[in-house]
Scaffold this active site. Structure first.
Site, PDB file in Angstrom:
ATOM      1  N   ASP A   1       0.811  -1.224   0.000  1.00  0.00           N
ATOM      2  CA  ASP A   1       0.000   0.000   0.000  1.00  0.00           C
ATOM      3  C   ASP A   1       0.845   1.275   0.000  1.00  0.00           C
ATOM      4  O   ASP A   1       0.453   2.305   0.557  1.00  0.00           O
ATOM      5  CB  ASP A   1      -0.964   0.016   1.212  1.00  0.00           C
ATOM      6  CG  ASP A   1      -1.861  -1.206   1.212  1.00  0.00           C
ATOM      7  OD1 ASP A   1      -2.252  -1.637   0.113  1.00  0.00           O
ATOM      8  OD2 ASP A   1      -2.154  -1.719   2.305  1.00  0.00           O
TER       9      ASP A   1
ATOM     10  N   LYS B   1       1.829   1.953  -5.192  1.00  0.00           N
ATOM     11  CA  LYS B   1       2.359   1.346  -6.422  1.00  0.00           C
ATOM     12  C   LYS B   1       1.445   1.605  -7.611  1.00  0.00           C
ATOM     13  O   LYS B   1       1.912   1.845  -8.720  1.00  0.00           O
ATOM     14  CB  LYS B   1       2.522  -0.177  -6.226  1.00  0.00           C
ATOM     15  CG  LYS B   1       3.514  -0.542  -5.138  1.00  0.00           C
ATOM     16  CD  LYS B   1       3.551  -2.032  -4.890  1.00  0.00           C
ATOM     17  CE  LYS B   1       2.305  -2.589  -4.260  1.00  0.00           C
ATOM     18  NZ  LYS B   1       2.044  -2.161  -2.890  1.00  0.00           N
TER      19      LYS B   1
ATOM     20  N   GLY C   1      -4.597  -4.341  -3.702  1.00  0.00           N
ATOM     21  CA  GLY C   1      -5.585  -3.294  -3.959  1.00  0.00           C
ATOM     22  C   GLY C   1      -4.814  -2.055  -4.360  1.00  0.00           C
ATOM     23  O   GLY C   1      -4.142  -1.445  -3.536  1.00  0.00           O
ATOM     24  N   HIS C   2      -4.808  -1.739  -5.648  1.00  0.00           N
ATOM     25  CA  HIS C   2      -4.030  -0.614  -6.160  1.00  0.00           C
ATOM     26  C   HIS C   2      -4.981   0.500  -6.598  1.00  0.00           C
ATOM     27  O   HIS C   2      -5.801   0.302  -7.486  1.00  0.00           O
ATOM     28  CB  HIS C   2      -3.150  -1.060  -7.339  1.00  0.00           C
ATOM     29  CG  HIS C   2      -2.116  -2.074  -6.941  1.00  0.00           C
ATOM     30  ND1 HIS C   2      -1.240  -2.638  -7.828  1.00  0.00           N
ATOM     31  CD2 HIS C   2      -1.817  -2.622  -5.743  1.00  0.00           C
ATOM     32  CE1 HIS C   2      -0.449  -3.482  -7.194  1.00  0.00           C
ATOM     33  NE2 HIS C   2      -0.794  -3.501  -5.920  1.00  0.00           N
TER      34      HIS C   2
ATOM     35  N   GLN D   1       1.802  -6.227  -3.138  1.00  0.00           N
ATOM     36  CA  GLN D   1       2.309  -6.308  -1.763  1.00  0.00           C
ATOM     37  C   GLN D   1       3.617  -5.523  -1.603  1.00  0.00           C
ATOM     38  O   GLN D   1       3.763  -4.493  -2.223  1.00  0.00           O
ATOM     39  CB  GLN D   1       2.467  -7.783  -1.316  1.00  0.00           C
ATOM     40  CG  GLN D   1       1.146  -8.549  -1.219  1.00  0.00           C
ATOM     41  CD  GLN D   1       0.571  -8.955  -2.546  1.00  0.00           C
ATOM     42  OE1 GLN D   1       1.237  -9.590  -3.348  1.00  0.00           O
ATOM     43  NE2 GLN D   1      -0.686  -8.619  -2.801  1.00  0.00           N
TER      44      GLN D   1
HETATM   45  P1  GDP Z   1      -0.756   0.289  -3.568  1.00  0.00           P
HETATM   46  O1  GDP Z   1      -1.390  -0.957  -3.059  1.00  0.00           O
HETATM   47  O2  GDP Z   1       0.712   0.311  -3.324  1.00  0.00           O
HETATM   48  O3  GDP Z   1      -1.096   0.592  -5.001  1.00  0.00           O
HETATM   49  O4  GDP Z   1      -1.366   1.489  -2.696  1.00  0.00           O
HETATM   50  P2  GDP Z   1      -2.918   1.694  -2.295  1.00  0.00           P
HETATM   51  O5  GDP Z   1      -3.654   2.149  -3.498  1.00  0.00           O
HETATM   52  O6  GDP Z   1      -3.418   0.499  -1.571  1.00  0.00           O
HETATM   53  O7  GDP Z   1      -2.784   2.836  -1.212  1.00  0.00           O
HETATM   54  C1  GDP Z   1      -2.176   4.051  -1.517  1.00  0.00           C
HETATM   55  C2  GDP Z   1      -3.216   5.182  -1.326  1.00  0.00           C
HETATM   56  O8  GDP Z   1      -2.559   6.406  -1.278  1.00  0.00           O
HETATM   57  C3  GDP Z   1      -4.224   5.273  -2.440  1.00  0.00           C
HETATM   58  O9  GDP Z   1      -5.442   5.711  -1.898  1.00  0.00           O
HETATM   59  C4  GDP Z   1      -3.637   6.342  -3.361  1.00  0.00           C
HETATM   60  O10 GDP Z   1      -4.622   7.059  -4.117  1.00  0.00           O
HETATM   61  C5  GDP Z   1      -2.999   7.251  -2.348  1.00  0.00           C
HETATM   62  N1  GDP Z   1      -1.787   7.955  -2.807  1.00  0.00           N
HETATM   63  C6  GDP Z   1      -0.782   7.511  -3.603  1.00  0.00           C
HETATM   64  N2  GDP Z   1       0.203   8.434  -3.677  1.00  0.00           N
HETATM   65  C7  GDP Z   1      -0.187   9.474  -2.904  1.00  0.00           C
HETATM   66  C8  GDP Z   1       0.433  10.720  -2.541  1.00  0.00           C
HETATM   67  O11 GDP Z   1       1.544  11.057  -2.931  1.00  0.00           O
HETATM   68  N3  GDP Z   1      -0.286  11.526  -1.685  1.00  0.00           N
HETATM   69  C9  GDP Z   1      -1.511  11.181  -1.199  1.00  0.00           C
HETATM   70  N4  GDP Z   1      -2.125  12.015  -0.373  1.00  0.00           N
HETATM   71  N5  GDP Z   1      -2.101  10.032  -1.521  1.00  0.00           N
HETATM   72  C10 GDP Z   1      -1.451   9.179  -2.341  1.00  0.00           C
HETATM   73  P1  IMO Z   2      -1.021  -4.194  -2.140  1.00  0.00           P
HETATM   74  O1  IMO Z   2      -0.587  -4.774  -3.480  1.00  0.00           O
HETATM   75  C1  IMO Z   2      -1.009  -4.684   2.194  1.00  0.00           C
HETATM   76  C2  IMO Z   2      -1.154  -8.799   3.736  1.00  0.00           C
HETATM   77  C3  IMO Z   2      -2.413  -9.256   4.454  1.00  0.00           C
HETATM   78  C4  IMO Z   2      -1.820 -10.239   5.443  1.00  0.00           C
HETATM   79  C5  IMO Z   2      -0.712 -10.897   4.632  1.00  0.00           C
HETATM   80  C6  IMO Z   2      -1.089 -12.246   4.025  1.00  0.00           C
HETATM   81  O2  IMO Z   2      -2.297  -3.452  -2.193  1.00  0.00           O
HETATM   82  O3  IMO Z   2       0.105  -3.466  -1.504  1.00  0.00           O
HETATM   83  P2  IMO Z   2      -2.604 -12.904   1.943  1.00  0.00           P
HETATM   84  O4  IMO Z   2      -4.073 -12.714   1.699  1.00  0.00           O
HETATM   85  O5  IMO Z   2      -1.723 -12.279   0.921  1.00  0.00           O
HETATM   86  O6  IMO Z   2      -2.246 -14.339   2.206  1.00  0.00           O
HETATM   87  O7  IMO Z   2      -2.332 -12.129   3.352  1.00  0.00           O
HETATM   88  O8  IMO Z   2      -0.376  -9.975   3.600  1.00  0.00           O
HETATM   89  N1  IMO Z   2      -1.381  -8.259   2.379  1.00  0.00           N
HETATM   90  C7  IMO Z   2      -1.291  -6.959   2.060  1.00  0.00           C
HETATM   91  N2  IMO Z   2      -1.060  -5.875   2.840  1.00  0.00           N
HETATM   92  N3  IMO Z   2      -1.140  -4.535   0.871  1.00  0.00           N
HETATM   93  C8  IMO Z   2      -1.346  -5.619   0.069  1.00  0.00           C
HETATM   94  O9  IMO Z   2      -1.357  -5.533  -1.278  1.00  0.00           O
HETATM   95  C9  IMO Z   2      -1.470  -6.887   0.664  1.00  0.00           C
HETATM   96  N4  IMO Z   2      -1.693  -8.138   0.189  1.00  0.00           N
HETATM   97  C10 IMO Z   2      -1.626  -8.964   1.251  1.00  0.00           C
HETATM   98  O10 IMO Z   2      -3.048  -8.176   5.100  1.00  0.00           O
HETATM   99  O11 IMO Z   2      -1.212  -9.559   6.509  1.00  0.00           O
HETATM  100 MG    MG Z   3      -2.926  -1.572  -1.790  1.00  0.00          MG
END
Ligand code: GDP
Ligand code: IMO
Ligand code: MG
Length: 427
Positions: free
Chosen positions: A13, A16, A40-41, A223
């Site tokens: 999170d 990415k 979850g991206h 991840q």
């Molecule tokens: P990922 O799993 O690595 O793709 O990240 P997630 O989407 O799960 O979580 C990142 C969150 O931060 C999302 O809601 C993005 O829209 C938000 N985000 C990404 N870059 C930035 C940033 O530079 N500033 C802010 N405020 N939000 C960001």
């Molecule tokens: P993105 O791509 C954050 C965590 C779960 C749990 C562990 C194992 O959005 O960064 P799993 O279902 O993969 O066997 O769970 O990994 N986990 C993540 N945490 N971001 C993710 O993906 C994750 N995908 C799995 O919360 O601790």
């Molecule tokens: Mg994510």
């Protein structure tokens, strides 16, 4: 033949999706190489917000071919509903390529994930419950079902039988659940076959030919480094290799082809699920990071655990991935703190430790050693260049760069595509 890997440098999170989408306009292929719909991206384009789970974030860039590599585990129902959801919003998904060697998350893998977690009780991992671990376990046990198996009913039936043989014994005798019928699973899987057929391809061949033709290929990790099955905080990890080497095995591209490895690094730290997290905050600062940063899971809706930046982890990520660059995200979230603590080392049983301890016991005992950096109050979300940032924000970035061991080549100052400061070009 520029091939770039973009991966999470912490516990996932990090942003990415946004970073991949930003580069999507300039690359020819975006490839997922591991994980599945545990990811979850989030991508924000203009006033539109997309949550992608299985599809590479490049799907939102019209010129780019999205690829699901052999190392990914695919839940066909999730893939098809993600595709139709995007189609309804006017996104063209017809270019998607799906490896015939990718493993399928079957309904029984999802059941086993949930049942196992329930029985672990207090010791549970806190998985996303999407069947990820059990599907990779079947792959390693050589009883997995692959995408290509959907096109041979006889082989599919034999394989499902083999996979359910022991599982049904465990489900009925150990977990007190009903047995899963082979026919029912086969029927459900066959129903996906024709819908997926247009996408199925020899992705290894396609990608290697693309690299020979000097196309730009971006590998998008799911991840993060500390969730890696080999290099993460085992057993509180996911069941794949998000680290850079995973891109080679999960897409069938040799390491000599990789020219750049970009670590996505949040300006603070978050984690979802169980496991050690030395800089975790349980006070109003943690609550404020969660609120301002919107730190709630895209996949499971769980609140993310929040804490200060941990330079020990960032250094470790640089090393195990051979990072060439960092993309620092969410710097804007830190606006408003008078002083920002940064963890520079750990104290473990009275000793100062500069590097991530390899022993799980030591890591569980690690206490953060903080250095205080001065904060800033100015709104930075409109900053377009490094020099637009307030002096203290510049100093924060420079300090992180020095501690983390690779140049920070971009900075996120907001969720939108254009809310980014580009320092060094990635291409
Ligand atoms: P990922 O799993 O690595 O793709 O990240 P997630 O989407 O799960 O979580 C990142 C969150 O931060 C999302 O809601 C993005 O829209 C938000 N985000 C990404 N870059 C930035 C940033 O530079 N500033 C802010 N405020 N939000 C960001
Ligand atoms: P993105 O791509 C954050 C965590 C779960 C749990 C562990 C194992 O959005 O960064 P799993 O279902 O993969 O066997 O769970 O990994 N986990 C993540 N945490 N971001 C993710 O993906 C994750 N995908 C799995 O919360 O601790
Ligand atoms: Mg994510």
């Amino acid at each position: 033949m520029p091939a770039l890997v973009l991966l999470g440098a912490q516990w996932g999170d990090e942003g990415k999706g946004k970073a991949t989408d930003l580069l999507g306009g300039s690359v020819d292929y975006v490839v997922r190489y591991q994980g599945g719909n545990n990811a979850g991206h989030t991508v924000v384009v203009g006033d539109q917000k997309y949550a992608l789970h299985l599809l590479p974030s490049g799907i939102l860039s019209p010129g780019c071919t999205p690829v699901i590599g052999n190392g990914v585990v695919v839940d066909p129902s999730v893939l098809l509903s993600e595709l139709s959801g995007l189609n309804e919003r006017g996104v063209d998904t017809s270019k998607l390529l799906l490896s015939g060697n990718a493993h399928i998350i079957t309904p029984y893998n999802v059941t086993v994930d949930k049942v196992t977690e329930r029985f672990l009780g207090k010791r549970k991992i806190g998985t996303t419950g999407r069947g990820i671990g059990p599907t990779y376990a079947d792959k390693i046990n050589r009883v997995g079902i692959r995408v290509q198996d959907l096109y041979d009913e006889s082989i599919l039936t034999q394989k499902v039988e083999a996979a359910l043989d022991i599982k049904n014994q465990v489900l009925t005798k150990l977990y007190n659940r009903r047995a899963i019928a082979v026919d029912q699973v086969v029927e459900e899987l066959l129903a996906y076959a024709e819908k997926l057929r247009p996408y199925v391809a020899d992705t290894v061949l396609v990608l290697n030919q693309a690299l020979e033709d000097d196309k730009v290929v971006l590998f998008e990790g799911g991840q993060g480094t500390l969730l890696d099955i080999d290099h993460g905080t085992y057993p509180f990890v996911t069941s794949s290799n998000p680290t850079a080497g995973g891109a080679c095995t999960g897409a069938g591209v040799g390491p000599t082809k990789i020219s750049r490895v970009i670590g996505i690094l949040k300006a603070y730290t978050t984690r979802v699920g169980a496991g050690p997290f030395p800089t975790e905050l349980f006070d109003e600062d943690g609550e404020a990071l969660r609120r301002i940063g919107g730190e709630r899971g895209v996949t499971t809706g769980r609140d993310r655990r929040c804490g200060w930046f941990d330079a020990v982890i960032a250094r470790y990520a640089t090393r195990v991935n051979g990072l060439t660059d960092f993309f620092l995200t969410k710097l804007d979230v830190l606006t408003g703190w008078e002083q920002i603590p940064v963890c520079v080392a750990y104290e473990i049983d009275g000793k100062r430790v500069e590097e991530l301890p390899y022993s799980q016991t030591d890591f569980h005992h690690a206490r953060p050693v903080y250095e205080m950096l001065p904060g800033w109050n100015e709104d930075i979300s409109k900053a377009k260049s490094f020099s637009d940032l307030p002096k203290n924000a510049q100093a924060y970035v420079k300090a992180l760069e020095e501690m983390s061991g690779a140049p920070i080549s971009a900075i996120g100052v907001g969720p939108g595509r254009d809310e980014t400061i580009e320092i060094n070009s990635f291409l």
